[in-house]
Design an enzyme around this catalytic site. Structure first.
Site, short mmCIF file in Angstrom:
data_model
loop_
_atom_site.label_atom_id
_atom_site.label_comp_id
_atom_site.label_asym_id
_atom_site.label_seq_id
_atom_site.Cartn_x
_atom_site.Cartn_y
_atom_site.Cartn_z
N GLY B 52 0.79 -1.22 0.00
CA GLY B 52 0.00 0.00 0.00
C GLY B 52 0.82 1.27 0.00
CD GLU B 78 8.37 -0.23 -9.25
OE1 GLU B 78 9.35 -0.90 -8.94
OE2 GLU B 78 7.35 -0.13 -8.55
CE LYS B 223 16.08 8.46 11.65
NZ LYS B 223 17.26 8.09 10.89
CB THR B 292 -29.29 -18.27 25.48
OG1 THR B 292 -28.14 -17.78 24.79
CG2 THR B 292 -28.95 -19.59 26.14
N GLY B 293 -30.97 -16.58 23.03
CA GLY B 293 -31.69 -15.34 22.75
C GLY B 293 -30.85 -14.08 22.73
CD GLU B 318 -23.83 -16.22 15.18
OE1 GLU B 318 -23.08 -16.92 15.86
OE2 GLU B 318 -24.94 -15.82 15.56
NE ARG B 451 -34.92 -18.43 24.29
CZ ARG B 451 -35.72 -19.09 23.49
NH1 ARG B 451 -36.99 -19.22 23.81
NH2 ARG B 451 -35.28 -19.61 22.37
NE ARG B 459 -16.52 -2.23 35.67
CZ ARG B 459 -15.72 -2.36 34.61
NH1 ARG B 459 -15.85 -1.53 33.60
NH2 ARG B 459 -14.83 -3.31 34.57
CG HIS B 463 -26.78 -5.57 39.43
ND1 HIS B 463 -26.80 -6.95 39.49
CD2 HIS B 463 -25.52 -5.20 39.75
CE1 HIS B 463 -25.61 -7.39 39.85
NE2 HIS B 463 -24.81 -6.36 40.01
#
Lengths: 109, 583
Positions: B52, B78, B223, B292-293, B318, B451, B459, B463
């Protein structure tokens, strides 16, 4: 018969375009190398190609554009335009043998 | 003129004058170099074939013209001009137009070895003249020589060539040109012919590696004299719009911590997260076994954002976009509508199409372009073929950092194997980067799978610690309320049957109470009746006694009055008697 020509450092055909050997010498201003190249060239042409050549001198400082056309990098460069194929010879042409080989000239000795 | 001055650190005794830099205009490269390439100096870009280099050099020139109004000269040894123009056109750059506008000069220098015979002394003034002429034609400030090494094949006398190259770089510096020269990677040295000796100011190395059949491109500033620079390898991408380098994201962790909350789209889940949902700008990991959803949760999150009028970006690794839309429609999420409205963008691609780093550069680019408020990546676990790729965590770290800086709330789904303990282990590394971690699991109990969802960590907020059951309905995802029986949380059929039993027993108890109350009231009635009967008796008795007493009183009165009358009579009679006697 030897034809003497004064060659000023500008674009000028010395012989009609229909010359068998059309040579172009690229220089970058008046320097000792370029002067030497021209002198060597003239001498060789008169010796081996008398009456059959034309020399065009192109000063790249005056016409920088023309460097691209013939893909000129080194200076001085001698380009044999005709007969084809194009040959390029770089250097001040002090090595006569190699010049002749490069131009593919049968030396007349 | 575009310059960025960078002052050297002042803890040095000899403080050099600040180094001016020329911005390259290439995404990410200016950040890494701290402003761009050194102005008025030559930079060497080296790398193997196909890395590149030409692309980078060409983009440097083009950005110079388009963004900074600095015309440029591209001297190529070239390719020829047509080839370069065609290559750059595929990136959307029109070199013909730039040439017409006199902003760009393309000069193809062709050196054919077979044509050349060396016959004495020479120099390369022709090259200087050509270059000088090109620069003067457009007033160039930027120059690219690609690749000067081709001269070594064409010009027989290397000593002369090297001397002239040295002269050339000095000449470029004298004319104040910011230049890039490219060179091919050598065996021992950085370049095959040792160009790095002449170019002392800045050297950039490009690399193109194949790892596990996937190619990765990397860039490194080897460098940079006079400037601090990032010394790491940075991944870069040659994409549809040219080069993109993954920039340094906050080296210090100093991004903002917004206090706003974002709903997850599932009200039950929001309740579990302190009642309000995720923090804006936080990162969320949703991991779980197959089926599992996870994708559904991700899609629900995106859907909720679009409903609020915010933009969402979904990376699907996926399923194809259409398949995703169809599958989510089956649980009541109309993603098509948001796509049409321009709020939702879905990008689906095979994860093995590119290297991990390339994925990230692309993602970053897309996020910057679309500017969504939430991003969903589904899943991250197959982004690299190698399951335990150690490069995943640092790459993710960079992505998360940049998303936080842009203020995006990001959700990542991750596929793990079935058992819960394995999940915790395998995700441990990645999960430390995440602010919230939801774990989905399917519990097999009593002949069925349910399920479940739990919040392993979140955090900054209180909860829930419960394992909640969730179901898909036609309205999306719903969390079922927690069902406690004895000391157990029940789910699925067990819950349903237990609930039936308990409601039946409640019903039963209710009936029993009713019965007893009824009994009590009839008992009361009976007692009341008794009481009134007794009262009646009492009254009667009372009446009788009162009457008898009255009767007797009356009798007594009568007797008394008779006695009185009789005594009166006697008195009267005795008086007569007396009278009679006296006579």
């Amino acid at each position: 018969m030897m034809s003497t020509q004064t060659i000023p450092m500008k674009h000028e055909a010395l012989h009609p375009r229909k010359a068998e050997w059309q040579l172009r010498l690229y220089v970058a201003g008046q320097t000792p190398k370029s002067q030497a190249a021209l002198d060597n060239l003239k001498r060789m042409c008169e010796t081996h190609l008398a009456g059959r050549y034309s020399i065009e001198v192109i000063d790249l400082l005056v016409n920088p554009r023309l460097a691209a056309g013939d893909q000129i990098l080194a200076v001085p460069t001698l380009v044999r335009k005709v007969p084809e194929p194009i040959r390029k010879i770089i250097g001040d042409l002090s090595n006569e043998y190699r010049v002749l080989v490069g131009l593919d000239v049968q030396p007349l000795r | 003129m575009a310059r960025a001055s960078v002052a050297k650190k002042t803890n040095e005794i000899n403080v050099e004058p600040s180094l001016a830099k020329t911005p390259t205009g290439i995404r990410g490269l200016d950040e890494i170099t701290g402003g761009g390439l050194p102005s008025g100096r030559t930079t060497l870009v080296c790398g193997a074939a196909g890395c590149g280099k030409t692309m980078l050099a060409a983009e440097f020139l083009i950005c110079g013209i388009l963004k900074y109004d600095e015309p440029g000269v591209f001297m190529m040894f070239e390719e020829n001009a047509e080839e370069l123009t065609a290559n750059m056109r595929s990136l959307g750059f029109d070199l013909d137009k730039l040439q017409k506008r006199k902003k760009l000069v393309l000069d193809h220098v062709h050196v054919e070895r077979s044509e050349i015979e060396e016959t004495g002394e020479y120099d390369l003034e022709g090259l200087f003249i050509r270059l000088g002429h090109a620069i003067d034609t457009v007033g160039a400030k930027r120059v690219v020589l690609d690749t000067v090494e081709a001269l070594f094949a064409g010009i027989p006398n290397h000593a002369v060539l090297r001397a002239e190259l040295r002269r050339l770089f000095r000449w470029l510096k004298d004319r104040g040109m910011t230049a890039i020269i490219t060179g091919e990677r050598g065996e021992e040295s950085l370049t095959r012919y040792g160009l790095e000796e002449y170019v002392a100011d800045c050297v950039i190395l490009l690399d193109h590696r194949i790892h596990d059949q996937v190619s990765t491109r990397r860039l490194r500033v080897v460098k940079y004299r006079g400037s601090s620079h990032g010394t790491n390898e940075y991944p870069f991408l040659i994409g549809e719009k040219g080069l993109s380098v993954m920039p340094i994201t906050s080296m210090r962790l100093d991004h903002e911590a917004p206090a706003q909350r974002v709903s997850s789209g599932i009200s039950g889940l929001d309740d579990m997260l302190g009642g309000k949902g995720f923090y804006r700008g936080s990162s969320i990991l949703v991991s779980g076994a197959p089926g599992t959803g996870k994708s559904s949760i991700g899609a629900t999150f995106a859907n909720a954002a679009c409903k609020r009028g915010e933009r969402a970006l979904l990376f699907a690794y996926e399923e194809s976009s259409k398949q995703l839309i169809r599958n989510m429609a089956s649980i009541g999420l109309d993603l098509e509508r948001w796509i049409d409205a321009g709020l939702l963008t879905i990008h689906a691609s095979r994860p093995t199409l590119q290297g991990l780093e390339q994925h990230l550069v692309y993602m970053y680019d897309l996020v910057k372009r679309v500017r969504p408020s939430i991003v969903v990546v589904d899943p991250i676990s197959n982004l690299s073929i190698d399951e335990f790729d150690r490069g995943l965590k640092p790459a993710l770290m960079r992505l998360i950092d940049s998303l936080k800086l842009l203020g995006c709330t990001a959700m990542f789904t991750s596929l793990t194997s079935d058992s819960v303990s394995v999940v915790a282990e395998s995700q441990a590394g990645v999960s430390s980067l995440m602010d919230t971690w939801l774990l989905l699991a399917n519990l097999a109990y009593n002949g069925e799978r349910t399920r479940t969802l739990q919040v392993l960590k979140s955090r900054g907020m209180p909860h829930s610690n419960q394992v909640r059951e969730f179901v898909f309905s036609d309205n999306g995802v719903d969390l079922i309320d927690v069902y406690l029986s004895g000391n157990q949380v029940l789910t699925g059929t067990a819950r349903v049957s237990q609930a039936a039993i308990e409601s039946a027993s409640i019903e039963l108890k209710k009936r029993d109470h009713e019965r007893r109350l009824k009994e009590l009231s009839s008992h009361r009635k009976a007692i009341d009746a008794q009481i009134s009967a007794l009262n009646a008796q009492l009254e009667e008795r009372e009446g009788a006694v009162t009457a008898a007493i009255e009767q007797e009183n009356l009798e007594a009165d009568r007797i008394t009055s008779r006695i009185k009358a009789a005594s009166k009579n006697r008195k009267a009679t005795s008086k007569r008697v007396a009278e009679d006697r006296s006579v």
